[in-house]
Motif scaffolding. Structure first.
Motif, PDB file in Angstrom:
ATOM      1  N   THR A   1      -2.410   1.265  -7.704  1.00 19.34           N
ATOM      2  CA  THR A   1      -1.086   0.399  -8.436  1.00 19.34           C
ATOM      3  C   THR A   1      -1.461  -0.690  -9.228  1.00 19.34           C
ATOM      4  O   THR A   1      -0.497  -1.591  -9.587  1.00 19.34           O
ATOM      5  N   GLU A   2      -2.492  -0.501  -9.651  1.00 15.38           N
ATOM      6  CA  GLU A   2      -3.138  -1.634 -10.512  1.00 15.38           C
ATOM      7  C   GLU A   2      -3.195  -1.440 -12.111  1.00 15.38           C
ATOM      8  O   GLU A   2      -2.866  -2.073 -12.773  1.00 15.38           O
ATOM      9  N   THR A   3      -3.598  -0.144 -12.536  1.00 15.45           N
ATOM     10  CA  THR A   3      -3.856   0.559 -13.681  1.00 15.45           C
ATOM     11  C   THR A   3      -2.860   1.080 -14.248  1.00 15.45           C
ATOM     12  O   THR A   3      -2.786   1.272 -15.434  1.00 15.45           O
ATOM     13  N   GLY A   4      -2.030   1.546 -13.669  1.00 20.46           N
ATOM     14  CA  GLY A   4      -0.735   2.347 -14.057  1.00 20.46           C
ATOM     15  C   GLY A   4      -0.974   3.621 -13.989  1.00 20.46           C
ATOM     16  O   GLY A   4      -0.008   4.534 -14.437  1.00 20.46           O
ATOM     17  N   ALA A   5      -2.201   3.867 -13.399  1.00 20.25           N
ATOM     18  CA  ALA A   5      -2.553   5.426 -13.667  1.00 20.25           C
ATOM     19  C   ALA A   5      -1.874   6.580 -12.427  1.00 20.25           C
ATOM     20  O   ALA A   5      -1.983   7.676 -12.674  1.00 20.25           O
ATOM     21  N   ASN A   6      -1.505   5.744 -11.226  1.00 17.12           N
ATOM     22  CA  ASN A   6      -0.990   6.407 -10.334  1.00 17.12           C
ATOM     23  C   ASN A   6      -1.820   7.300  -9.680  1.00 17.12           C
ATOM     24  O   ASN A   6      -1.504   8.434  -8.796  1.00 17.12           O
ATOM     25  N   ASN A   7      -3.133   7.534 -10.022  1.00 16.99           N
ATOM     26  CA  ASN A   7      -4.077   8.202  -9.012  1.00 16.99           C
ATOM     27  C   ASN A   7      -4.463   7.703  -7.796  1.00 16.99           C
ATOM     28  O   ASN A   7      -3.817   6.798  -7.279  1.00 16.99           O
ATOM     29  N   LEU A   8      -5.240   8.575  -7.227  1.00 17.27           N
ATOM     30  CA  LEU A   8      -5.452   8.417  -5.664  1.00 17.27           C
ATOM     31  C   LEU A   8      -6.994   7.776  -5.706  1.00 17.27           C
ATOM     32  O   LEU A   8      -7.870   8.455  -6.185  1.00 17.27           O
ATOM     33  N   PHE A   9      -7.198   6.824  -4.766  1.00 20.14           N
ATOM     34  CA  PHE A   9      -8.586   6.500  -4.234  1.00 20.14           C
ATOM     35  C   PHE A   9      -8.542   7.077  -2.967  1.00 20.14           C
ATOM     36  O   PHE A   9      -7.944   6.952  -2.134  1.00 20.14           O
ATOM     37  N   PHE A  10      -9.825   7.955  -2.914  1.00 19.92           N
ATOM     38  CA  PHE A  10      -9.965   8.648  -1.564  1.00 19.92           C
ATOM     39  C   PHE A  10     -11.148   7.676  -0.754  1.00 19.92           C
ATOM     40  O   PHE A  10     -11.991   7.420  -1.592  1.00 19.92           O
ATOM     41  N   GLY A  11     -10.976   8.191   0.381  1.00 21.21           N
ATOM     42  CA  GLY A  11     -12.045   7.795   1.399  1.00 21.21           C
ATOM     43  C   GLY A  11     -13.306   9.057   1.065  1.00 21.21           C
ATOM     44  O   GLY A  11     -12.976   9.747   0.544  1.00 21.21           O
TER      45      GLY A  11
ATOM     46  N   PRO B   1       1.073  -1.076  -0.070  1.00 18.38           N
ATOM     47  CA  PRO B   1       0.044  -0.006  -0.077  1.00 18.38           C
ATOM     48  C   PRO B   1       0.973   1.036   0.060  1.00 18.38           C
ATOM     49  O   PRO B   1       1.938   1.250   0.841  1.00 18.38           O
ATOM     50  N   TYR B   2       0.364   2.270  -0.779  1.00 18.71           N
ATOM     51  CA  TYR B   2       1.008   3.569  -0.488  1.00 18.71           C
ATOM     52  C   TYR B   2       0.018   4.435  -0.231  1.00 18.71           C
ATOM     53  O   TYR B   2      -1.028   4.843  -0.853  1.00 18.71           O
ATOM     54  N   LEU B   3       0.094   4.929   1.255  1.00 19.47           N
ATOM     55  CA  LEU B   3      -1.298   5.670   1.754  1.00 19.47           C
ATOM     56  C   LEU B   3      -0.766   7.160   2.188  1.00 19.47           C
ATOM     57  O   LEU B   3       0.226   7.454   2.384  1.00 19.47           O
ATOM     58  N   PHE B   4      -1.782   7.845   1.818  1.00 20.13           N
ATOM     59  CA  PHE B   4      -1.527   9.255   2.029  1.00 20.13           C
ATOM     60  C   PHE B   4      -2.813   9.818   3.110  1.00 20.13           C
ATOM     61  O   PHE B   4      -3.901   9.421   2.938  1.00 20.13           O
ATOM     62  N   TRP B   5      -2.434  10.952   3.464  1.00 20.15           N
ATOM     63  CA  TRP B   5      -3.328  11.726   4.409  1.00 20.15           C
ATOM     64  C   TRP B   5      -3.467  13.109   3.783  1.00 20.15           C
ATOM     65  O   TRP B   5      -2.408  13.935   3.717  1.00 20.15           O
ATOM     66  N   TYR B   6      -4.724  13.714   3.456  1.00 19.09           N
ATOM     67  CA  TYR B   6      -4.816  14.930   2.912  1.00 19.09           C
ATOM     68  C   TYR B   6      -5.587  15.698   3.726  1.00 19.09           C
ATOM     69  O   TYR B   6      -6.698  15.219   4.488  1.00 19.09           O
ATOM     70  N   VAL B   7      -5.593  17.117   3.927  1.00 19.13           N
ATOM     71  CA  VAL B   7      -6.751  18.027   4.634  1.00 19.13           C
ATOM     72  C   VAL B   7      -7.173  18.922   3.652  1.00 19.13           C
ATOM     73  O   VAL B   7      -6.476  19.441   2.770  1.00 19.13           O
ATOM     74  N   GLN B   8      -8.722  19.293   3.685  1.00 18.25           N
ATOM     75  CA  GLN B   8      -9.155  20.250   3.181  1.00 18.25           C
ATOM     76  C   GLN B   8     -10.008  21.375   3.851  1.00 18.25           C
ATOM     77  O   GLN B   8     -10.631  20.753   4.562  1.00 18.25           O
ATOM     78  N   TYR B   9      -9.272  22.380   3.635  1.00 17.87           N
ATOM     79  CA  TYR B   9     -10.252  23.590   4.471  1.00 17.87           C
ATOM     80  C   TYR B   9     -11.271  24.228   3.859  1.00 17.87           C
ATOM     81  O   TYR B   9     -11.300  24.005   2.421  1.00 17.87           O
ATOM     82  N   PRO B  10     -12.041  24.660   4.226  1.00 14.21           N
ATOM     83  CA  PRO B  10     -13.301  25.249   3.542  1.00 14.21           C
ATOM     84  C   PRO B  10     -12.922  26.183   2.186  1.00 14.21           C
ATOM     85  O   PRO B  10     -11.991  27.042   2.433  1.00 14.21           O
ATOM     86  N   ASN B  11     -13.531  25.712   1.185  1.00 12.59           N
ATOM     87  CA  ASN B  11     -13.371  26.327  -0.016  1.00 12.59           C
ATOM     88  C   ASN B  11     -11.902  26.448  -0.421  1.00 12.59           C
ATOM     89  O   ASN B  11     -11.588  27.266  -1.273  1.00 12.59           O
ATOM     90  N   ARG B  12     -11.138  25.483  -0.207  1.00 13.53           N
ATOM     91  CA  ARG B  12      -9.774  25.379  -0.547  1.00 13.53           C
ATOM     92  C   ARG B  12      -9.589  23.935  -1.109  1.00 13.53           C
ATOM     93  O   ARG B  12     -10.427  23.145  -1.033  1.00 13.53           O
ATOM     94  N   GLY B  13      -8.354  23.727  -1.697  1.00  8.76           N
ATOM     95  CA  GLY B  13      -7.864  22.448  -2.478  1.00  8.76           C
ATOM     96  C   GLY B  13      -7.290  21.601  -1.375  1.00  8.76           C
ATOM     97  O   GLY B  13      -7.212  22.178  -0.243  1.00  8.76           O
ATOM     98  N   LEU B  14      -7.004  20.351  -1.731  1.00 14.85           N
ATOM     99  CA  LEU B  14      -6.538  19.587  -0.720  1.00 14.85           C
ATOM    100  C   LEU B  14      -5.297  19.626  -0.290  1.00 14.85           C
ATOM    101  O   LEU B  14      -4.152  20.131  -1.332  1.00 14.85           O
ATOM    102  N   GLN B  15      -4.712  19.716   0.647  1.00 15.65           N
ATOM    103  CA  GLN B  15      -3.241  19.892   1.215  1.00 15.65           C
ATOM    104  C   GLN B  15      -2.670  18.381   1.841  1.00 15.65           C
ATOM    105  O   GLN B  15      -3.283  17.842   2.581  1.00 15.65           O
TER     106      GLN B  15
END
Lengths: 113, 115
Positions: free
Chosen positions: B96-106, B31-45
């Motif tokens: 890590t399955e499709t080669g896209a390297n994108n993120l699946f978010f909770g 697994p390659y795991l990440f945490w992001y935070v989103q403040y109101p009306n902002r992008g993810l950090q």
């Protein structure tokens, strides 16, 4: 010196119109992404793109198309807008390797009336 | 299939108390795991990530997360919560399955720190 920028920040348009959202990154990354965040804040990948390959989430309607004029830009074009397209759209970028984090733009709030 | 679950829509904690935001994952392979935070009306950090190595990873703003392979969890923690920590937190796993390297978010957890 915004790392990932998007324009416009807000976009209000009518059903049936065609619109574009622009995204630029100045981080030198070689992979860019588009995500959709719905009204419940759920984030879903739409596209992943580097200079070699475009990978499309199969659930994305073909009315949506990413266009990359160069490595630093990945624009999102939407044809025949529908009410359900209303959402916040985020652009992101990263280095290609799976171990690198993504950097997100500020988002574009699209409202279709 | 790759996925992430955040079982709590809302977490409330008093200022100064420790906080935990829960995340469990399902992936094939490492697994390659990440945490992001989103403040109101902002992008993810980006806050922090686990790729390999020590199970306890430290990130921005005093946050840390503990990777637990046996429980397939990656809970976000902070010893002493601040009112300014109030935001929406997303756990994510790298595709890590499709080669896209994108993120699946909770689905996100809204943290409210009560003064």
């Amino acid at each position: 010196d915004t790392a990932v920028s998007q324009t416009p920040k807000y976009l209000v348009t009518q059903m049936g119109n065609d619109k574009s959202i622009k995204c630029e990154q100045n981080l030198g990354h070689d992979t860019m992404y588009w995500y959709k965040q719905d009204s419940k804040k759920f984030l879903k990948i739409m596209f992943s793109y580097n200079n070699k390959e475009l990978i499309i989430n199969e659930t994305v309607p073909n009315r949506f198309s990413p266009k990359s004029p160069d490595k630093a830009h990945l624009n999102l074009h939407i044809n025949s807008l529908e009410l359900g397209d209303s959402a916040v759209y985020f652009c992101a970028s990263s280095r290609t390797s799976v171990s690198y984090e993504q950097y997100f733009g500020p988002g574009t709030r699209l409202t279709v009336t | 299939a790759q996925s992430v679950a955040q079982p709590e829509d809302q977490v409330n904690v008093a200022e100064g108390n420790p906080l935990t935001v829960k995340c469990t994952y399902s992936v094939s392979g490492n697994p390659y795991l990440f945490w992001y935070v989103q403040y109101p009306n902002r992008g993810l950090q980006f806050l922090l990530k686990y790729i390999t190595g020590d199970n306890l990873v430290k990130g921005s703003y005093g946050f840390e997360a503990e990777f637990n392979k046996s429980q397939t969890s990656f809970h976000l923690k902070k010893p002493s919560a601040l009112v300014s920590d109030s935001a929406l937190y997303f756990c994510a796993v790298r595709d890590t399955e499709t080669g896209a390297n994108n993120l699946f978010f909770g689905t996100g957890t809204r943290l409210t720190v009560i003064p």
